[in-house]
Structures are given as C-alpha cells and as structure tokens.
Design an enzyme around this catalytic site. Structure first.
Site, PDB file in Angstrom:
ATOM      1  N   LYS A   1       0.996  -1.145   0.058  1.00 16.55           N
ATOM      2  CA  LYS A   1       0.067  -0.034   0.119  1.00 16.55           C
ATOM      3  C   LYS A   1       1.121   1.000  -0.117  1.00 16.55           C
ATOM      4  O   LYS A   1       1.687   1.360   1.082  1.00 16.55           O
ATOM      5  CB  LYS A   1      -0.802  -0.111   1.172  1.00 16.55           C
ATOM      6  CG  LYS A   1      -1.842   1.241   1.157  1.00 16.55           C
ATOM      7  CD  LYS A   1      -2.494   1.423   2.693  1.00 16.55           C
ATOM      8  CE  LYS A   1      -3.069   2.746   2.960  1.00 16.55           C
ATOM      9  NZ  LYS A   1      -3.943   2.857   4.228  1.00 16.55           N
TER      10      LYS A   1
ATOM     11  N   GLY B   1      -7.954   8.956  10.289  1.00 18.56           N
ATOM     12  CA  GLY B   1      -8.091   9.392  11.685  1.00 18.56           C
ATOM     13  C   GLY B   1      -9.355  10.366  12.157  1.00 18.56           C
ATOM     14  O   GLY B   1      -9.599  10.511  13.197  1.00 18.56           O
TER      15      GLY B   1
ATOM     16  N   ALA C   1      -9.589   5.384   4.562  1.00 25.61           N
ATOM     17  CA  ALA C   1      -9.462   6.763   5.620  1.00 25.61           C
ATOM     18  C   ALA C   1     -10.516   7.515   5.585  1.00 25.61           C
ATOM     19  O   ALA C   1     -11.314   7.875   4.673  1.00 25.61           O
ATOM     20  CB  ALA C   1      -8.271   7.561   5.008  1.00 25.61           C
ATOM     21  N   GLY C   2     -10.912   7.890   6.936  1.00 22.82           N
ATOM     22  CA  GLY C   2     -12.085   8.885   7.314  1.00 22.82           C
ATOM     23  C   GLY C   2     -13.217   8.243   7.825  1.00 22.82           C
ATOM     24  O   GLY C   2     -14.066   8.997   8.384  1.00 22.82           O
TER      25      GLY C   2
ATOM     26  N   ASN D   1      -8.906   1.642  10.136  1.00 27.15           N
ATOM     27  CA  ASN D   1      -8.089   1.279  11.143  1.00 27.15           C
ATOM     28  C   ASN D   1      -8.739   1.988  12.535  1.00 27.15           C
ATOM     29  O   ASN D   1      -9.076   1.289  13.332  1.00 27.15           O
ATOM     30  CB  ASN D   1      -6.909   1.440  11.043  1.00 27.15           C
ATOM     31  CG  ASN D   1      -5.769   1.030  12.160  1.00 27.15           C
ATOM     32  OD1 ASN D   1      -5.658  -0.139  12.254  1.00 27.15           O
ATOM     33  ND2 ASN D   1      -5.570   2.053  13.074  1.00 27.15           N
ATOM     34  N   THR D   2      -8.644   3.191  12.209  1.00 25.68           N
ATOM     35  CA  THR D   2      -8.961   4.046  13.802  1.00 25.68           C
ATOM     36  C   THR D   2     -10.151   3.840  14.136  1.00 25.68           C
ATOM     37  O   THR D   2     -10.514   4.067  15.530  1.00 25.68           O
ATOM     38  CB  THR D   2      -8.451   5.435  13.420  1.00 25.68           C
ATOM     39  OG1 THR D   2      -7.293   5.682  12.654  1.00 25.68           O
ATOM     40  CG2 THR D   2      -8.740   6.397  14.686  1.00 25.68           C
TER      41      THR D   2
END
Lengths: 254, 254, 254, 254
Positions: free
Chosen positions: C95, C156, C182-183, C204-205
């Site tokens: 990635k 995040g 993301a987001g 992830n976050t």
C-alpha cells in the site's frame, strides 16, 4: 480591505465569465448588475470572432480581462493558447485550464503543475483552475501561481461546494489568494464559499444560464458581499441546545 | 414585489430582534445597517424597562414593532402577554411563542393552535412561531394566522435550516407568508432560506452575538436580498456531469 | 461474487489496519470479530518489533498481509520501505502512501504517480492511497496500480465521506477495484461507501480507538455487507412526495 | 440487551411492513431474509382479503403482528379501524396513523394526541406514527403511548433521515422506545437511524420495491445490527485534522 492579486487591487470579489449568454446585450446588462472586477473569456472563442472587436474593447475598458485556456488537454496546447492570448489581449494574465476528463472537465493535477511552472518561467501571471486538493494548491503557489482557483464541483453542474472541508483548509493555509471556481449553482453557494474563507468567486454558468441572468448577476453580487462580511463579522458558534435570545429573567408579575 | 402581511406592505424582507446586543448603541447601529422593516421585542423585557421609553419611541418611529410572547409556556400566559403588549405598544400584532421544552425552546404545537384561535378571536394579528411541520402550518393559517414562522433549528443554535425539505414544502403550499424564524447562524443560511421560498427571515442571535454585530447586520441585509433575487432569477438545474461554459467548437487552428 | 485484486480473491470486503489498538489481544479479538480478508501494517513499526514475530506469523497465517509505507514523504523513501517490506514479509503487495502534508496526511498526487510507476516497474503489486480525484485514480490505474484507495476524509478524522460525488464517479469508471481508505468514523460511513460503489473498505482508527473495538469490528463487518447487498439489491428512487405503502383502495366498508 | 415494548421482548430491531411486494412468495422470502420480530399490516387491506387467511396464520405464527390505521384521516376512523383490527387479529397492539396531508402523508399532530389518548383509555397498546417533533413525542409518551414512531422523511420517499438533529434529541430524552418509521431508502439510512439512538427501525417500501427485495431485506437486517453495535461500541470523535494511525516514531534507520 481590497483583494490584491499579483499587485493589482480588485474592488469587487466577484469574477464573471462571458460564455453561454443568450446574447451580447444580456451579457453586458449582467456585467452591469454583477459589478465584477475581472472577467474571463476563452481565447479560442475570441479567435473565432465570437465576440466582435468592439465587445472586447468595451470589456477591456471596464474590467481586468483574464483569458483562459478552456478546452486544452495538454501542456503544449495550453502554453500555446496563453501566448496567443497575451498577443491578442495584451495581458500576461492567464487562467490555466488543462482538462483531464471530458465528463467532469476536472483538471489534470500533474499537467497543471508542469504548465504552471512553464508559464511562470515565461513571465505569465498564472491563475490555475485546480482540484480542491490542499497539497496541489500549495505546490501551485510554491511554483509561483498568483492565485489558486479550486473547483467547488464540476463546471456547469450547479452542485455547489462538494467538499467544504477541503476548501476551508485550502483557504486557511494558502499563501496566495483563493478564488472558488466552478460548480456554483445559486446565491447561497457563493455566500458559503466566501464564508469558508475564499478571497473571491468566479462564476459563469450560474448567471449566464439562469432564467433571468441580469437578476441572478445582481443576486451574486450581493451574495459575495454578504459572505465576505459574514466571514469577517465573526459568526456565532453552533450549539446543540437552544439559547434564549429573550432572557427569561424577570417575568411579568414576578 | 413587496411583501404584504395582513394588508401591511414591507419594503425589506429582513426582520430583526432586539435582544442580547452588547449595548443600545450597537443595537441601533445594527438596525441601521440591516435595514429591517419590522423588529421584534419580548414584552416581558419591556416591562422591566430593559429598554427605556425613548428607545421604544425611536424604534416605533422607524419600524413596525412586533412584540413576542417569549418565555410563555401556557396559552393563558401567552394571551395575557399579548394583551399587555397591545396596551403598552398600541399594536394588535403579536408573535406568538408558546414553548414546550426548555432545551430546544421548541413550540408546543397543540397549545399553539389553541392560542392562535384564541388570539385571532380577540382581534389580534397573530404570527405564530411554529415547528417546520407542514400540517401544523396549514392549520395555523386555517385558524387565521397572518403569517407562519417555522423554525430552521433551535433558537440561538446557529445550526441553520435543519430540514430544508419541510421548509420548501411549507413555502410551496402556504396561503399566508412564511417567515423563517430561529436557527440562522450566518449569511448563507439566510440566503438559503429565501431560496427555499420563504417570504422573509427573522433573526436575532446571529446578529446580536456576532463578533461585529453591525457588519453581520449588513451581511444579513445583503444575504436576504441575494436569496430573494436568486429565487426569482430561476437557478440552473443541478447536473451530475460537467457542462462546458466555454464551448469547444472551433478550436484554434481547426 | 468475490472481490478480486491482482488475481487474488477476497472473501470479505472489509480490510483492517493493525495500529493503535489498546493491546495485542484486543487487536486479535477485533480481527476475529471483523473477519477481514486483508490486514495492513506499517513496515516501519514492524522493524521496531512493535509486533513480535509470533504476531506476524499469526496474522500471516490467517489474512493476506498488506504492508504500507506510512510516514513516507518522498518517492525514494517509499520505494525503500516497499523493498524492506517485501523482504521482511515475503510479499510483493504494497500500500503506497506518500504524504504531502502533516496536517491532513493527504497524499502528494504528483509523487504518488512517480512512486506507482517505479514500484510497478520493480514488480510490486501496488495499491496507492490517493485523493478522491477521478483523474488521478484513472492515471494510477493506467500506470498499473492493482487497485486505487481514495480517501473519504483525513486519516483518523472520523469525518466520513467528505465528497460522495467524487467517490461515486471514481467507482463508476475505474478499471481496477476501488477501496475506500481513511476517514470512516462509524458503521453508516462504511455502508455508504459500499452503496456508492466501492469494492471494499479499509479502516483502522474507527475500530482501534472505538470505546469497544471488538464490538465496532463486528459492526463494521455487518455494515460492509449491508452496503454491498443494498448496492446490488437496487434501491428505490428518491421521491419528493410521499407514496403510500398501504394502498387506500377498497377502504373498510366501501 | 433485547428491546422491550410494553413488556414484550423483541429479538430483532428490524420491523417490516407487508405491502407493495411483487407477490406473496417474495414477501415471505424477504421476511425470512430480514428476520424481523414484528410485522405491520394495513387492517383495511386485510378486510379485503388481499392477504388470504393462510398468510395471516403464517405471519401470526412467526412474528408479532402490528396492525396499522393507514389511510385514516380522523380520530373516529382510526379508532374504528383499531377496533376492527383487535377483533380480526386478536391483538390490542395498534400502529396509529392519522394523516393530515395527501402529499406528504404526514401525521396530524393534534389529532394524533387525541387518538392516542382515546385508544390508551380503551386498553390498546398504542404506537403512534408521528412527526420528528420532540415535544410531540414527549406528549405522546405522557399520554401512554408504548413507543413513538417518528418519521425520517415522507412515507415511500426514500429520502432518509431529513432531520437527524430532531431524531437524536427524541432518542436522548424519550421515556419509551423510539422506532424510526418512514423515509428509509437504503441500508445506510437504517444504520444511521440506529446510530442516532433509535431502538428499532420499521420499513416497508425500501425493501418491497427494491429491485431485489429479498437481498435488500438481508441488507437491512445487517444494517440495523451494524448501527446498533456501532452506537454501543462508542465511535471515535470527529477531528478536523488527521491523526496518524501508524505512528511515526522510530522511523527506519533513525
């Protein structure tokens, strides 16, 4: 405080295009109503006498002219168009458009960086039409762009500002003026752009193709002023609970 | 075309409140800048001499006064307040507020219908502050309300228009003028309200508690005009694809 | 129909990161609950033994591993990191992250194009983390990227999908799979991403820093499935008027 | 933790309607896929044998039945319908619909309060279909409603949740369960409703008129679970800046 781009002051923060009007008189009336300080035009159309010489003289005597490279898809083509414009209009200012896609007419970020570098080197005052990518905007400014012109949404779409987060961030950190370009559909979109921190708004289709272009031009003039004033007046914070504006102290008879 | 409520014409479509200003001079300057045609005031505050008699005289000589029943939670209390206002201000106009909840200050729809019926019967010109429920608005008009004043979001919240769908529907079908009341945070909210079809906007906190109330009042004046003009200029449709404003026919050298 | 990237089939359309978990056991339990088919990890962290060798063995035996170049800001650094990852994890998948800004952690589009070209040439299977720019996504695919991973909003941030218009357009025209990256803040963001046409979601976050990561992982598993099914079930159109679901023909007693 | 309404526990938080399906088999298959714990039906349709007796037996053996008063516009009509339903289906549960407008099918808040009071007095377990007005919801609960069923947007519109602020507030303060009813268009709408704090979601058109109702039912089952889990897992806060999920401490070679 007046807007300044490349040492030129602009009394108005509304910039207007000149394409797609029903006829030349409506264009002139809409410009009168909108009171822009800068007008754009596609150099390719000029070369075809779509505007007569007298119209150009009229516009040039009242407004700063900003030729654009609409329709270009390569750096070479854009640079050639900019040179033609400089000769024809006697201005080194150029709105750089290098399109990467016929559906969205979105700019090609990579070519835009190359084109900006090349035109700055050749002495042009470059205002690139770009995506709402904060990294791209910073790099364009680093290369010497006089302003950046991020899009709200696709040209002519009337979808407004698709990503306010990005526009606000670009405005917060840009070392050069930010002109919101493309996507505006109605007055509140223009007001919102200014509230996000833009220095000016450039629009064409929203006025030219409105049912009544002259009235819409007036609306946009007021909308841009309203947004700029609101931004600088300092809005109230958003609260999740109500806050009485009429205090309840001292009720009748208490 | 001027706005008409209960046979009275209004030159401006901005209505302003008079509460929460830093001081009386800022209030007067903000009114000068906003150019409203109607100002509201809480009758309970008046009774406490929060405004001196001379201020009331000043306001009354320049603007139509609309006393409100802010802080009332029962029909009886609201009717009593309206009668006090009629006596004190020599006007039969009343903005009817009957609050159902201290957190949201949302109106109690059921009590509002009762209060409107009662006050209309007693000869008042009633402008109820109501929820954005199209059914409620229609019933209030049926009962004789001179206008309906649906909320955008909670009073003083600055959240803007929480449910544009409802506001647009209310405007489309209301037999009486629609005044957006409560929730406006900044200029684009006011512009948007007018674009949805509202006949006027009433606001207080967004101006009174802005960092610079006078400049925000001017912004709101322009914002309301912009939205009204944009509404009547006929905006372009939203499109999912771009539409070139600079046609690509006849490229250079082609 | 299973998702295929570079000839590898994936049973699940949820991809998960491995950073920021309270501890290793919670990470393992969250992976069990989320049932991802691919997990990402920062190669730089691995080199620091943040994860012990046994964890890597565990992960590698259950999931396809996708090392990332998080923290890289130059092409050279990213390529070096990719080579380290290939050696350490025995995978040519990478990635590609090349960050252009510390505030947004947005990718640098220009460097991303260079990095993708270089890594594809070196035999890697490249999945670039990119902006939501349709032109950039097309160019990355043209350079040989195995998938594109446009961002919803900053890493995040939990702001969800800032520009659904762009994501939908990217999905509509991409010749390679689109992975929203993301987001994402909560389950409905993941469902929405899939409804817009994404082939998978990487997050992830939103899981690792939820109050209860294991339960949030389960939520995300269901959310991705729901969005994918809803997309393919063909949703009803949006209508501005109500449409009775209970027909009013044949009323009682009629 | 199971949902409880009027002392009855519900294993699933998805409630489904039974109208508008292409045919009876698709309805049954969609119910199998959606796994609702409660199904609604218009009593007026039943009386016309639109569903055969055997279908009713089948449904009644698997799910709790909730007859509704769809199509009623007066209290008298609604009460009569509720009594018919009680007799026909041997249940005292009734979803009270009293419509105030044919365009929006929005409930008439005033009549809803009267109807609820009357039916509670007559021993019914009343679940009123209401607007998203927090004051109205509180008053309905005070009158003895077993749950409140605020609308997301007009019935069958697929517009989703028009006013999330109001739904969230209703959920935060309601003493009885809140069931989001009407307006859901796709899975992410249902997930979002649960994330706002709703206890269950009732939907019909979004499934019955999807291109593939059975697959959409499965999507909705997963969507409701995802939203409920996400709500209780505790989502990350929204941040305006990025937050690296892969920490940059200890870079390679540092």
């Amino acid at each position: 405080m007046a807007l300044t781009i490349a040492d030129i002051s602009f009394a108005s923060r509304l910039f207007m295009g000149t394409a797609s009007y029903p006829n030349q008189q409506v264009l002139l009336d809409a410009l009168d109503a909108g009171e822009p300080s800068l007008v754009t035009m596609a150099i390719r159309r000029i070369s075809l006498d779509a505007y007569g010489g007298s119209l150009l003289d009229t516009l040039g005597s009242r407004y700063r002219l900003l030729p654009n490279t609409a329709g270009c898809a390569t750096v070479r083509d854009a640079v050639l168009t900019a040179e033609l414009a400089r000769e024809a209009l006697e201005t080194g200012w150029i709105k750089l458009e290098i399109i990467g896609d016929r559906e969205t007419l979105y700019p090609d970020a990579e070519l835009l960086l190359q084109g900006t570098a090349e035109l700055v080197k050749a002495g042009f005052t470059v205002l690139p039409y770009c995506t709402d990518d904060p990294i791209l905007c910073r790099k364009l400014a680093d290369l010497g762009a006089a302003a950046v012109m991020p899009l709200g949404s696709p040209i002519g779409s009337g979808l407004g500002i698709a990503n306010p987060y990005n526009i606000e961030r670009i405005c917060a950190q840009s070392p050069v003026p930010v002109v919101l370009d493309a996507g505006i559909g109605t007055a509140s979109d223009a007001t919102f752009a200014m509230e996000l921190g833009c220095d000016a708004v450039l629009l064409n289709t929203a006025i030219a193709r409105a049912h009544d272009p002259v009235r819409m031009a007036r609306a946009m003039r007021d909308a841009v002023r309203a947004g700029y004033d609101a931004r600088h007046a300092g809005r109230i914070p958003r609260r999740l609970r109500a806050e009485a504006s009429s205090p309840e102290l001292g009720l009748v008879g208490a």
